[in-house]
Write a protein that holds these residues in place. Structure first.
Motif, short mmCIF file in Angstrom:
data_model
loop_
_atom_site.label_atom_id
_atom_site.label_comp_id
_atom_site.label_asym_id
_atom_site.label_seq_id
_atom_site.Cartn_x
_atom_site.Cartn_y
_atom_site.Cartn_z
N ALA A 234 0.82 -1.21 0.00
CA ALA A 234 0.00 0.00 0.00
C ALA A 234 0.85 1.26 0.00
O ALA A 234 0.44 2.30 -0.53
CB ALA A 234 -0.94 0.01 1.21
N ASP A 235 2.06 1.18 0.59
CA ASP A 235 2.94 2.35 0.66
C ASP A 235 4.40 1.89 0.67
O ASP A 235 5.03 1.83 1.73
CB ASP A 235 2.63 3.17 1.92
N ARG A 276 9.47 -2.55 -3.58
CA ARG A 276 10.00 -1.27 -4.03
C ARG A 276 10.56 -1.36 -5.45
O ARG A 276 10.40 -0.42 -6.24
CB ARG A 276 11.07 -0.79 -3.05
N VAL A 277 11.20 -2.46 -5.77
CA VAL A 277 11.68 -2.65 -7.14
C VAL A 277 10.52 -2.68 -8.11
O VAL A 277 10.55 -2.06 -9.18
CB VAL A 277 12.52 -3.95 -7.25
N GLU A 278 9.45 -3.40 -7.73
CA GLU A 278 8.27 -3.47 -8.59
C GLU A 278 7.66 -2.08 -8.79
O GLU A 278 7.28 -1.70 -9.90
CB GLU A 278 7.23 -4.40 -7.96
N ALA A 279 7.61 -1.29 -7.71
CA ALA A 279 7.06 0.06 -7.82
C ALA A 279 7.94 0.93 -8.71
O ALA A 279 7.43 1.70 -9.54
CB ALA A 279 6.96 0.68 -6.42
N GLN A 296 12.71 8.28 -4.83
CA GLN A 296 12.00 8.78 -3.65
C GLN A 296 10.62 8.15 -3.54
O GLN A 296 10.22 7.69 -2.47
CB GLN A 296 11.87 10.31 -3.75
N GLN A 297 9.89 8.10 -4.63
CA GLN A 297 8.51 7.59 -4.61
C GLN A 297 8.45 6.10 -4.31
O GLN A 297 7.48 5.61 -3.72
CB GLN A 297 7.83 7.89 -5.95
N ALA A 298 9.47 5.35 -4.72
CA ALA A 298 9.47 3.90 -4.51
C ALA A 298 10.10 3.50 -3.18
O ALA A 298 10.06 2.32 -2.81
CB ALA A 298 10.21 3.21 -5.65
N GLY A 299 10.69 4.47 -2.48
CA GLY A 299 11.21 4.16 -1.15
C GLY A 299 12.70 3.88 -1.08
O GLY A 299 13.19 3.40 -0.04
N PHE A 300 13.46 4.19 -2.12
CA PHE A 300 14.90 3.94 -2.11
C PHE A 300 15.71 5.11 -1.57
O PHE A 300 16.89 4.96 -1.28
CB PHE A 300 15.39 3.58 -3.51
#
Length: 338
Positions: A234-235, A276-279, A296-300
């Motif tokens: 979800a996030d 995160r990779v998928e996102a 930034q948007q994917a969480g890295f």
């Protein structure tokens, strides 16, 4: 290997045999045949023979019927290379006893044996892959491992060689495999000429992971694991520490790690990274954000962190991944390179 004269056992015109059968994937057959016959224009000397168990033409998976050169009985005793293409419905292929027995017999007469895509299932059914490393299409890797536990399946490589047996990934990977065999037989210059003529990579960058869906684990049984997985997807950019994930699941950190390893086949941290990779893949394919924004948007956190994970996981940089998968519009790629 350019300029090196191949050994006599390779230079002779021992047949390169492709086994076709009803339901076979068309490109599994025609891709390698095109590589080997094109190599003849640059000095190679392959005697390519397409055969079927019955000696009759076959109906491929695309509904197109293709002819063959004849029945296996017309082949010389010694075979240079035996190549077995695949069928998406691999269960029908391995249930075809005539096909499996033919492959097993011809393999005894071949200097090397190769498969394309789901052709690995036929080799495994014939007992040729027992105790060996093997590759197949990324979607079928788990099925191959489950159906033939004695085979050491590797999900990411485009092709795998174990002794005289070579197995390749899905569909177009048969072209990669065939180019590698041409290089082995006739040198890099010949293989490079074929690759240029067919407008394909001499060596495809990266492995199968860049084409596969990363989130392949089945729906877990334990409610805590389901809650954590739903929370992460979800996030992806949230601060998903092991402690926070354990709180979300309502279990201890140690118990959560045990549950994830048992039900998902990875640690919670590895699952977070895969999400995160998928996102990031989705965002890069959309093409509306910079690499830094995607990170930034994917969480890295940073583009450098994203680059390291992409290189390790997918074998390509985020920039190259975006260029490869964002669009099939050739004009866009040409403009980007000017």
């Amino acid at each position: 290997m350019g300029g090196i004269v191949p050994p006599a056992s390779r230079r002779g015109r021992r047949p390169l045999v492709v086994v076709a059968f009803d339901g076979v994937q068309l490109l599994d057959v025609t891709g390698p045949v095109e590589v080997f016959t094109t190599a003849g224009r640059y000095g190679a000397d392959y005697d390519v023979r397409v055969v079927s168990p019955s000696g009759a033409g076959v109906l491929t998976s695309s509904g197109l019927e293709i002819g063959v050169h004849g029945p296996p009985s017309g082949l010389p005793h010694r075979i240079g290379t035996l190549l077995v293409p695949g069928r998406s419905d691999w269960r029908s292929a391995v249930a075809d006893t005539d096909l499996v027995e033919l492959v097993a017999r011809l393999a005894l007469r071949a200097e090397r044996v190769a498969s394309v895509c789901a052709g690995a299932f036929v080799l495994a059914e014939a007992g040729l892959l027992d105790g060996r490393r093997a590759a197949t299409h990324w979607e079928l890797a788990r099925q191959l491992a489950a159906a033939y536990p004695q085979v050491r399946v590797e999900a990411d490589p485009v092709f795998v060689r174990d002794g005289h047996l070579i197995t390749s990934a899905g569909v177009t990977a048969g072209i990669d495999l065939s180019l590698a065999l041409v290089e082995e037989d006739w040198g890099a210059d010949v293989a490079r000429s074929v690759a240029r003529q067919l407008v394909v990579f001499m060596a495809r960058p990266g492995g199968q992971a860049q084409f596969s869906a990363r989130l392949t684990p089945g729906r877990p049984r334990h409610a805590a694991v389901r809650r954590v997985m739903d929370h992460v997807t979800a996030d992806p950019a949230a601060d998903h520490t092991l402690g926070s994930l354990a709180d979300t699941g309502g279990v201890s950190t140690r118990h959560l790690e045990r549950l994830f390893r048992g039900e998902v086949g990875m640690t919670p941290g590895q699952y977070v990274e895969s999400v995160r990779v998928e996102a990031a893949q989705w965002l890069l394919e959309a093409g509306t954000s910079t690499v830094e924004e995607v990170a930034q948007q994917a969480g890295f956190g940073s583009s450098e962190s994203l680059r390291r994970v992409f290189q390790h996981t997918l074998g390509v940089s985020p920039t190259l991944y975006r260029a490869r998968f964002r669009s099939t519009d050739g004009s866009r790629h040409i403009a980007a390179g000017t």
